[in-house]
Design an enzyme around this catalytic site. Structure first.
Site, PDB file in Angstrom:
ATOM      1  N   VAL A  82       0.847  -1.189   0.000  1.00 53.32           N
ATOM      2  CA  VAL A  82       0.000   0.000   0.000  1.00 53.32           C
ATOM      3  C   VAL A  82       0.881   1.236   0.000  1.00 53.32           C
ATOM      4  O   VAL A  82       1.719   1.423   0.883  1.00 53.32           O
ATOM      5  CB  VAL A  82      -0.929   0.019   1.227  1.00 53.32           C
ATOM      6  CG1 VAL A  82      -1.791   1.282   1.214  1.00 53.32           C
ATOM      7  CG2 VAL A  82      -1.800  -1.228   1.263  1.00 53.32           C
ATOM      8  N   VAL A  84       1.029   5.621  -1.534  1.00 56.36           N
ATOM      9  CA  VAL A  84       0.465   6.765  -2.263  1.00 56.36           C
ATOM     10  C   VAL A  84       1.603   7.712  -2.595  1.00 56.36           C
ATOM     11  O   VAL A  84       2.453   8.015  -1.741  1.00 56.36           O
ATOM     12  CB  VAL A  84      -0.608   7.492  -1.429  1.00 56.36           C
ATOM     13  CG1 VAL A  84      -1.103   8.737  -2.161  1.00 56.36           C
ATOM     14  CG2 VAL A  84      -1.774   6.563  -1.120  1.00 56.36           C
ATOM     15  N   GLY A  92      -7.644  11.723  -0.929  1.00 52.39           N
ATOM     16  CA  GLY A  92      -8.591  10.620  -0.911  1.00 52.39           C
ATOM     17  C   GLY A  92      -8.145   9.379  -1.638  1.00 52.39           C
ATOM     18  O   GLY A  92      -8.946   8.435  -1.797  1.00 52.39           O
ATOM     19  N   VAL A  93      -6.874   9.324  -2.077  1.00 53.77           N
ATOM     20  CA  VAL A  93      -6.398   8.160  -2.825  1.00 53.77           C
ATOM     21  C   VAL A  93      -6.411   6.906  -1.946  1.00 53.77           C
ATOM     22  O   VAL A  93      -6.920   5.849  -2.347  1.00 53.77           O
ATOM     23  CB  VAL A  93      -4.985   8.412  -3.390  1.00 53.77           C
ATOM     24  CG1 VAL A  93      -4.422   7.134  -4.028  1.00 53.77           C
ATOM     25  CG2 VAL A  93      -5.016   9.542  -4.409  1.00 53.77           C
ATOM     26  N   LEU A  94      -5.848   7.005  -0.733  1.00 56.61           N
ATOM     27  CA  LEU A  94      -5.823   5.840   0.154  1.00 56.61           C
ATOM     28  C   LEU A  94      -7.231   5.400   0.521  1.00 56.61           C
ATOM     29  O   LEU A  94      -7.544   4.203   0.494  1.00 56.61           O
ATOM     30  CB  LEU A  94      -5.025   6.156   1.421  1.00 56.61           C
ATOM     31  CG  LEU A  94      -4.964   5.020   2.449  1.00 56.61           C
ATOM     32  CD1 LEU A  94      -4.296   3.787   1.866  1.00 56.61           C
ATOM     33  CD2 LEU A  94      -4.239   5.476   3.713  1.00 56.61           C
ATOM     34  N   THR A  95      -8.102   6.345   0.858  1.00 61.47           N
ATOM     35  CA  THR A  95      -9.470   5.989   1.233  1.00 61.47           C
ATOM     36  C   THR A  95     -10.181   5.261   0.099  1.00 61.47           C
ATOM     37  O   THR A  95     -10.889   4.270   0.323  1.00 61.47           O
ATOM     38  CB  THR A  95     -10.254   7.251   1.634  1.00 61.47           C
ATOM     39  OG1 THR A  95      -9.618   7.857   2.763  1.00 61.47           O
ATOM     40  CG2 THR A  95     -11.688   6.917   1.997  1.00 61.47           C
ATOM     41  N   TYR A 123      -4.417   3.092   9.809  1.00 63.69           N
ATOM     42  CA  TYR A 123      -5.487   2.196   9.387  1.00 63.69           C
ATOM     43  C   TYR A 123      -6.661   2.066  10.347  1.00 63.69           C
ATOM     44  O   TYR A 123      -7.631   1.387  10.041  1.00 63.69           O
ATOM     45  CB  TYR A 123      -4.900   0.815   9.080  1.00 63.69           C
ATOM     46  CG  TYR A 123      -3.980   0.847   7.877  1.00 63.69           C
ATOM     47  CD1 TYR A 123      -4.495   0.834   6.585  1.00 63.69           C
ATOM     48  CD2 TYR A 123      -2.604   0.919   8.030  1.00 63.69           C
ATOM     49  CE1 TYR A 123      -3.673   0.885   5.476  1.00 63.69           C
ATOM     50  CE2 TYR A 123      -1.758   0.972   6.924  1.00 63.69           C
ATOM     51  CZ  TYR A 123      -2.295   0.963   5.656  1.00 63.69           C
ATOM     52  OH  TYR A 123      -1.471   1.019   4.551  1.00 63.69           O
ATOM     53  N   PHE A 409       4.631  -9.039   5.483  1.00 60.40           N
ATOM     54  CA  PHE A 409       4.223  -9.405   4.124  1.00 60.40           C
ATOM     55  C   PHE A 409       3.866  -8.157   3.325  1.00 60.40           C
ATOM     56  O   PHE A 409       3.633  -7.111   3.857  1.00 60.40           O
ATOM     57  CB  PHE A 409       3.037 -10.386   4.138  1.00 60.40           C
ATOM     58  CG  PHE A 409       1.875  -9.967   4.980  1.00 60.40           C
ATOM     59  CD1 PHE A 409       0.884  -9.147   4.467  1.00 60.40           C
ATOM     60  CD2 PHE A 409       1.759 -10.379   6.308  1.00 60.40           C
ATOM     61  CE1 PHE A 409      -0.208  -8.761   5.230  1.00 60.40           C
ATOM     62  CE2 PHE A 409       0.676 -10.004   7.085  1.00 60.40           C
ATOM     63  CZ  PHE A 409      -0.305  -9.190   6.555  1.00 60.40           C
TER      64      PHE A 409
END
Length: 409
Positions: A82, A84, A92-95, A123, A409
């Site tokens: 994950v 950005v 708002g990309v992660l959301t 998170y 991971f």
């Protein structure tokens, strides 16, 4: 900003992965490690956000099976990769990626999503709660001694090539997976990560070494480690850098730790990511000189509350109604009646009055048994609506062995 969020295509992987590396500082990995992660990436379970022709967001999900209290291996999305782009923060990309990903996980029929967080504050707003902790240690082996159990001297130790011993080590690991909540059954190919040995990862230490513990010709444990030599005017003060150690019984466990403590020309053993309450912590003569540091590890998210709570067992009989708040995945919100014991559980929707109220984040923290509902209640994160409900629920959710994620991971 007009962006396009879509499932990753094979021909987009290099740009997608480069965006991830840049988001984590831009230091490239070895060619061997990059090639392995490309092989392990499930593009059909990975998404990217694109601004015109530029990748600005990445997220993936491995298809794991996670051990839960009671020993069941439950399907879980291992959220990974994950990132950005710094040019697109706070837009708002992660959301958007978390929204799409959890919808996908639900459609795949996986009741859990799990991840390790680069920063613990990220998170929680998406319903993930810290479910396991681990310990880092720096042990002064000139001052600390081990008191080992009977049978330790019957364990034979021998050096082996890490690559050639990989199958034997993985067989030991596989036997341990059902014994402890939080452990992950490795998907094919993952085992190769533990014997990658790029020079850039050694930081002045030796190439990776491996010692096998054997009894009656069978492998009952292993340790993989490096030696970092150092000298001072008074003599050698090298460090044993432990990568991983697994053993099937106390004697094998003790034999491997004693070996690490007694390696010539060293005065210290360092380890990262060890289980809380591991056997060696109760064998040492001076725990203070082990410099233990506890860290958060696995974050757990219940994607399907009913299925997740039914998948595990409970240490004591429990029959109560949970009022669950889940703003990000509203299909979980509402009241659930949980009944269960050491043999199994049922969790269904109900209109009955609630006994406890909590968010899905707290439910994730308590799910593997490493964080107690009592502790969460003391922090004001769980509310008791029926007197005595917390006394019933907290020991039921507990685990007899501390949950542990053995690797990232």
């Amino acid at each position: 900003m007009a962006t396009d969020l879509r499932v990753l295509r094979q021909d987009e992987w290099d740009e997608w992965y480069d965006n991830l590396i840049r988001a984590f500082g831009g230091v490239p990995e070895s060619a061997e490690e990059r090639a392995l992660f490309r092989e392990l990436t499930r593009t059909d379970r990975s998404i990217g956000v694109w601004d015109d022709d530029t990748c600005v967001g990445t997220a993936g999900a491995f298809d794991f099976r996670l051990t839960v209290p009671g020993g069941a291996a439950v399907p879980a999305a291992g959220v990974t990769m994950v990132g950005v782009a710094a040019t697109h923060r706070r837009r708002g990309v992660l959301t958007s990626m978390m929204r799409r990903q959890l919808d996908d996980v639900r459609s795949w029929g996986e009741p859990l999503a799990v991840l390790t967080a680069s920063e613990p504050a990220i998170y929680g707003r998406f319903g993930y709660g810290v479910g396991t902790y681990h310990l880092n240690a720096e042990i002064d082996t000139t001052r600390v001694r081990l008191s080992v159990p009977p049978g330790t001297d019957d364990v034979r130790l021998r050096y082996a090539s890490p690559a050639e011993a990989l199958d034997a080590c993985e067989a030991v690991y596989a036997q341990l997976v059902p014994r402890r909540p939080g452990m992950v059954a490795r998907i094919p190919g993952w085992e190769r990560l533990w014997v990658l040995d790029p020079e850039s990862e050694r930081h002045g230490a030796s190439p990776l070494q491996c010692v096998l513990a054997e009894r009656g010709g069978e492998t009952v444990g292993y340790a993989r480690f490096r030696i970092k030599p150092d000298w001072e005017p008074a003599g050698p003060k090298g460090t044993v850098v432990l990568q991983d150690l697994d053993a099937l019984d106390p004697a094998a466990h003790a034999a491997l730790w004693r070996f690490l403590f007694e390696i010539d020309l060293t005065s210290k053993v360092t380890s990262r990511g060890r289980p809380v309450g591991e056997g060696w912590q109760h064998m040492v003569s001076d725990i203070r000189r082990c410099s233990l540091l506890m860290r958060d590890s696995l974050y757990v998210r219940l994607v399907d509350v009913g299925a997740a709570l039914e998948a595990r067992t409970y240490q004591t009989p429990v029959d109560l109604v949970l009022d669950v708040e889940d703003a990000f995945c509203p299909w979980n919100s509402g009241r659930w009646r949980l009944t269960g014991d050491t043999k199994g559980a049922s969790c269904t929707r109900t209109e009955d009055a609630a006994d406890l109220a909590l968010s899905v984040r707290e439910l994730g923290s308590a799910y593997l048994g490493g964080v107690t509902l009592d502790a969460l209640a003391a922090a004001g994160r769980v509310r008791e609506l029926r007197q005595g409900a917390l006394t019933e629920a907290s020991p039921a959710f507990a685990s007899t062995v501390a949950p542990w994620l053995p690797h990232g991971f």
